[in-house]
Motif scaffolding. Structure first.
Motif, PDB file in Angstrom:
ATOM      1  N   VAL A  20       0.863  -1.182   0.000  1.00  0.00           N
ATOM      2  CA  VAL A  20       0.000   0.000   0.000  1.00  0.00           C
ATOM      3  C   VAL A  20       0.895   1.226   0.000  1.00  0.00           C
ATOM      4  O   VAL A  20       1.729   1.385   0.903  1.00  0.00           O
ATOM      5  CB  VAL A  20      -0.935   0.027   1.226  1.00  0.00           C
ATOM      6  CG1 VAL A  20      -1.681   1.363   1.298  1.00  0.00           C
ATOM      7  CG2 VAL A  20      -1.938  -1.127   1.160  1.00  0.00           C
ATOM      8  N   GLY A  61      -3.054  -0.374  -3.022  1.00  0.00           N
ATOM      9  CA  GLY A  61      -3.697   0.795  -2.449  1.00  0.00           C
ATOM     10  C   GLY A  61      -2.797   1.998  -2.599  1.00  0.00           C
ATOM     11  O   GLY A  61      -1.580   1.864  -2.807  1.00  0.00           O
ATOM     12  N   TYR A  62      -3.377   3.190  -2.526  1.00  0.00           N
ATOM     13  CA  TYR A  62      -2.605   4.423  -2.682  1.00  0.00           C
ATOM     14  C   TYR A  62      -3.208   5.476  -1.763  1.00  0.00           C
ATOM     15  O   TYR A  62      -4.356   5.875  -1.938  1.00  0.00           O
ATOM     16  CB  TYR A  62      -2.649   4.890  -4.138  1.00  0.00           C
ATOM     17  CG  TYR A  62      -1.542   5.844  -4.527  1.00  0.00           C
ATOM     18  CD1 TYR A  62      -0.481   5.425  -5.322  1.00  0.00           C
ATOM     19  CD2 TYR A  62      -1.550   7.174  -4.108  1.00  0.00           C
ATOM     20  CE1 TYR A  62       0.533   6.291  -5.702  1.00  0.00           C
ATOM     21  CE2 TYR A  62      -0.551   8.054  -4.469  1.00  0.00           C
ATOM     22  CZ  TYR A  62       0.493   7.605  -5.275  1.00  0.00           C
ATOM     23  OH  TYR A  62       1.496   8.467  -5.642  1.00  0.00           O
ATOM     24  N   LEU A  63      -2.424   5.901  -0.778  1.00  0.00           N
ATOM     25  CA  LEU A  63      -2.871   6.894   0.198  1.00  0.00           C
ATOM     26  C   LEU A  63      -1.901   8.070   0.219  1.00  0.00           C
ATOM     27  O   LEU A  63      -0.714   7.928  -0.082  1.00  0.00           O
ATOM     28  CB  LEU A  63      -2.919   6.283   1.604  1.00  0.00           C
ATOM     29  CG  LEU A  63      -3.847   5.085   1.829  1.00  0.00           C
ATOM     30  CD1 LEU A  63      -3.656   4.555   3.242  1.00  0.00           C
ATOM     31  CD2 LEU A  63      -5.292   5.489   1.607  1.00  0.00           C
ATOM     32  N   GLU A 106      -8.300   5.725   7.813  1.00  0.00           N
ATOM     33  CA  GLU A 106      -8.189   5.408   6.390  1.00  0.00           C
ATOM     34  C   GLU A 106      -6.999   4.491   6.138  1.00  0.00           C
ATOM     35  O   GLU A 106      -7.061   3.583   5.298  1.00  0.00           O
ATOM     36  CB  GLU A 106      -8.055   6.684   5.553  1.00  0.00           C
ATOM     37  CG  GLU A 106      -8.087   6.416   4.052  1.00  0.00           C
ATOM     38  CD  GLU A 106      -7.956   7.677   3.213  1.00  0.00           C
ATOM     39  OE1 GLU A 106      -7.949   7.546   1.976  1.00  0.00           O
ATOM     40  OE2 GLU A 106      -7.862   8.779   3.791  1.00  0.00           O
ATOM     41  N   ALA A 125      -7.223   0.814   4.463  1.00  0.00           N
ATOM     42  CA  ALA A 125      -6.450   0.401   3.295  1.00  0.00           C
ATOM     43  C   ALA A 125      -5.682  -0.887   3.575  1.00  0.00           C
ATOM     44  O   ALA A 125      -5.582  -1.762   2.706  1.00  0.00           O
ATOM     45  CB  ALA A 125      -5.483   1.512   2.896  1.00  0.00           C
ATOM     46  N   ALA A 172      -8.193  -3.741   3.545  1.00  0.00           N
ATOM     47  CA  ALA A 172      -8.652  -4.004   2.180  1.00  0.00           C
ATOM     48  C   ALA A 172      -7.600  -4.797   1.407  1.00  0.00           C
ATOM     49  O   ALA A 172      -7.931  -5.740   0.678  1.00  0.00           O
ATOM     50  CB  ALA A 172      -8.954  -2.689   1.465  1.00  0.00           C
ATOM     51  N   ALA A 173      -6.333  -4.422   1.562  1.00  0.00           N
ATOM     52  CA  ALA A 173      -5.255  -5.121   0.854  1.00  0.00           C
ATOM     53  C   ALA A 173      -5.184  -6.586   1.265  1.00  0.00           C
ATOM     54  O   ALA A 173      -5.037  -7.480   0.425  1.00  0.00           O
ATOM     55  CB  ALA A 173      -3.920  -4.424   1.119  1.00  0.00           C
ATOM     56  N   MET A 229      -8.780  -3.120  -2.775  1.00  0.00           N
ATOM     57  CA  MET A 229      -7.887  -1.991  -3.018  1.00  0.00           C
ATOM     58  C   MET A 229      -8.555  -0.722  -2.515  1.00  0.00           C
ATOM     59  O   MET A 229      -9.749  -0.502  -2.741  1.00  0.00           O
ATOM     60  CB  MET A 229      -7.578  -1.845  -4.506  1.00  0.00           C
ATOM     61  CG  MET A 229      -6.738  -0.608  -4.815  1.00  0.00           C
ATOM     62  SD  MET A 229      -6.378  -0.436  -6.580  1.00  0.00           S
ATOM     63  CE  MET A 229      -5.254  -1.801  -6.810  1.00  0.00           C
ATOM     64  N   HIS A 230      -7.768   0.100  -1.814  1.00  0.00           N
ATOM     65  CA  HIS A 230      -8.290   1.367  -1.324  1.00  0.00           C
ATOM     66  C   HIS A 230      -7.474   2.493  -1.933  1.00  0.00           C
ATOM     67  O   HIS A 230      -6.248   2.510  -1.840  1.00  0.00           O
ATOM     68  CB  HIS A 230      -8.204   1.437   0.201  1.00  0.00           C
ATOM     69  CG  HIS A 230      -8.765   2.712   0.761  1.00  0.00           C
ATOM     70  ND1 HIS A 230     -10.107   2.876   1.053  1.00  0.00           N
ATOM     71  CD2 HIS A 230      -8.176   3.906   1.045  1.00  0.00           C
ATOM     72  CE1 HIS A 230     -10.306   4.096   1.522  1.00  0.00           C
ATOM     73  NE2 HIS A 230      -9.148   4.749   1.511  1.00  0.00           N
ATOM     74  N   LEU A 231      -8.170   3.447  -2.560  1.00  0.00           N
ATOM     75  CA  LEU A 231      -7.524   4.618  -3.125  1.00  0.00           C
ATOM     76  C   LEU A 231      -7.997   5.857  -2.388  1.00  0.00           C
ATOM     77  O   LEU A 231      -9.177   5.970  -2.052  1.00  0.00           O
ATOM     78  CB  LEU A 231      -7.860   4.769  -4.615  1.00  0.00           C
ATOM     79  CG  LEU A 231      -7.361   3.684  -5.564  1.00  0.00           C
ATOM     80  CD1 LEU A 231      -7.850   3.981  -6.973  1.00  0.00           C
ATOM     81  CD2 LEU A 231      -5.846   3.599  -5.547  1.00  0.00           C
ATOM     82  N   ASN A 232      -7.068   6.776  -2.151  1.00  0.00           N
ATOM     83  CA  ASN A 232      -7.443   8.081  -1.623  1.00  0.00           C
ATOM     84  C   ASN A 232      -8.564   8.654  -2.494  1.00  0.00           C
ATOM     85  O   ASN A 232      -8.471   8.605  -3.726  1.00  0.00           O
ATOM     86  CB  ASN A 232      -6.220   9.000  -1.641  1.00  0.00           C
ATOM     87  CG  ASN A 232      -6.563  10.438  -1.339  1.00  0.00           C
ATOM     88  OD1 ASN A 232      -6.918  11.189  -2.235  1.00  0.00           O
ATOM     89  ND2 ASN A 232      -6.442  10.822  -0.097  1.00  0.00           N
TER      90      ASN A 232
END
Length: 220
Positions: free
Chosen positions: A88, A109-111, A119, A123, A126-127, A132-135
């Motif tokens: 992530v 993911g990308y934060l 958050e 993320a 989720a990973a 996948m969690h995106l900002n």
């Protein structure tokens, strides 16, 4: 998931690593098992743990801008070498090009570093579960990029690239029509589309671009 989630952090700033370590260890079922200051060190640690039979992290929180091996390259190496380890990205950089490069390296993911602690935890979870969690801001930017009209050489069809190359050879619309066995009207439509996609205003500009990009050999 009910088992402990093992986390590793990779960032060249010690204060960031300390802060993430302190936070992660306060979240139930989260456990920080290691840290590294750059991509090379992170990969070396993962290989060492693997060789010793020690548990690898479920998730690596990865910065992008670091001395030596940066985060995008390191993400690619980790995801290829250790497919069960998810990466992530947690960085200060939100440019779409960096996001796309990270996702192409199989980041999960990308934060951004101004993300709320909740958050970050979201993320990580989720990973681990294959998501996948995106900002949210980055997700909107990606959506706009995907839905925006394509421009540039990569947006041209094979036929349009062919016509662009013929333009660069100095061919007239009628010459192109005769060579491709299509109507001159069809050629005019293609030329108009080429100019629009390349954001150019003249055939001369299109010809110069084709020569510059190596689509044709410049006349001697």
């Amino acid at each position: 998931m009910s088992e402990v989630i093992r986390v590793m952090v990779v960032d060249d700033h010690a204060i960031v690593r300390r802060g993430l370590l302190a936070y992660v260890n306060t979240v139930p079922l989260f456990h920080m098992i290691g840290e590294a200051a750059d991509g090379e060190h992170a990969i070396a640690l993962l290989k060492e743990w693997h060789a010793l039979g020690q548990p690898l992290p479920h998730v690596v929180l990865m910065d992008l801008q670091m001395p030596g091996m940066g985060g995008i390259e390191a993400t690619g190496v980790i995801t290829r070498t250790f497919p069960d380890v998810k990466v992530v990205v947690l960085t200060s950089f939100g440019e779409v090009e960096r996001v796309q490069a990270a996702l192409a390296a199989d980041a999960a993911g990308y934060l951004l570093k101004d993300a709320d602690p909740d958050e970050v935890a979201m993320a990580i979870r989720a990973a681990v579960t294959g998501g996948m969690h995106l900002n949210p801001t980055i997700a909107r930017q990606l959506t706009r990029r995907m839905t925006a009209p394509r421009v540039g050489l990569t947006s041209l069809t094979d036929r349009e690239r062919e016509i662009l190359a013929l333009l660069a050879q100095g061919k007239s619309n009628q010459d192109i029509a005769n060579q491709l066995v299509i109507s001159e009207r069809t050629v005019r439509t293609h030329v108009s589309n080429v100019l629009a996609k390349l954001q150019l205003s003249s055939r001369t500009q299109a010809a110069l671009l084709a020569i510059r990009e190596g689509l044709v050999t410049p006349p001697s």
